[in-house]
Design a protein around this motif. Structure first.
Motif, short mmCIF file in Angstrom:
data_model
loop_
_atom_site.label_atom_id
_atom_site.label_comp_id
_atom_site.label_asym_id
_atom_site.label_seq_id
_atom_site.Cartn_x
_atom_site.Cartn_y
_atom_site.Cartn_z
N VAL A 1 1.14 -1.27 0.10
CA VAL A 1 0.04 0.13 -0.09
C VAL A 1 1.48 1.55 -0.21
CG1 VAL A 1 -1.78 1.64 1.17
CG2 VAL A 1 -1.75 -1.18 0.99
N GLN A 2 2.52 1.44 1.05
CA GLN A 2 2.37 2.46 1.22
C GLN A 2 4.11 2.69 1.46
OE1 GLN A 2 1.37 4.94 4.36
NE2 GLN A 2 1.19 3.24 5.62
N MET A 3 4.74 3.39 0.60
CA MET A 3 6.25 3.15 0.66
C MET A 3 6.68 3.76 2.21
SD MET A 3 8.21 3.73 -2.49
CE MET A 3 8.70 2.70 -3.51
N ALA A 4 6.86 2.86 3.63
CA ALA A 4 7.42 3.68 4.16
C ALA A 4 8.25 2.42 5.33
CB ALA A 4 5.92 4.21 5.18
N GLN B 1 6.42 -3.81 5.20
CA GLN B 1 6.94 -3.59 4.03
C GLN B 1 9.19 -4.43 3.88
OE1 GLN B 1 5.82 -1.19 6.24
NE2 GLN B 1 4.61 0.42 4.56
N PHE C 1 3.87 0.08 -5.18
CA PHE C 1 3.51 0.84 -4.25
C PHE C 1 2.48 1.86 -4.35
CE2 PHE C 1 7.50 -1.11 -1.94
CZ PHE C 1 6.85 -1.73 -0.96
N TYR D 1 1.34 3.72 -3.11
CA TYR D 1 2.05 6.08 -2.78
C TYR D 1 3.30 5.36 -2.15
CZ TYR D 1 -0.97 5.83 1.69
OH TYR D 1 -1.30 5.45 2.61
N ASP D 2 4.46 7.15 -1.93
CA ASP D 2 4.85 7.18 -1.59
C ASP D 2 5.35 7.84 -0.37
OD1 ASP D 2 7.80 7.42 -0.98
OD2 ASP D 2 8.60 7.82 -2.74
N ARG D 3 4.66 7.55 1.29
CA ARG D 3 4.28 8.11 2.47
C ARG D 3 5.64 9.79 2.41
NH1 ARG D 3 2.37 6.26 7.87
NH2 ARG D 3 4.96 6.22 8.44
N ASP D 4 6.53 8.23 2.59
CA ASP D 4 8.08 8.81 3.42
C ASP D 4 8.66 9.37 2.21
OD1 ASP D 4 6.75 9.01 5.71
OD2 ASP D 4 7.48 6.63 6.07
N SER E 1 11.45 6.20 -2.25
CA SER E 1 11.28 5.58 -3.66
C SER E 1 12.70 5.50 -3.98
CB SER E 1 10.73 6.25 -4.52
OG SER E 1 10.44 5.38 -5.61
#
Length: 65
Positions: free
Chosen positions: A16-19, A24, A45, A47-50, A53
């Motif tokens: 779901v998210q890059m965190a 992950q 992913f 989205y890349d929250r943090d 990438s």
């Protein structure tokens, strides 16, 4: 019987998210293992929250999208 020239199926891992987190880390370690076994791997992913990438792509030799 398997042929030595058999093509391995591509594997897509979806997160779901890059965190930085346990899910992950597990996803990326599994992707690393499959890639090391000769499977074409992509990790995707939503989205890349943090903003990780570029850092993660530098650490892994398979595509991260």
């Amino acid at each position: 019987m398997k042929s030595e020239n058999s093509v391995k199926p591509a594997v897509l891992f979806v997160g779901v998210q890059m965190a930085v987190g346990g899910a992950q880390n597990l996803l990326l370690s599994q992707a690393d293992w499959f890639h090391a076994q000769g499977y074409p791997v992509t990790a995707a992913f939503l989205y890349d929250r943090d903003g990780l990438s570029a850092e993660w792509q530098a650490q892994h030799t398979f595509p991260l999208v």
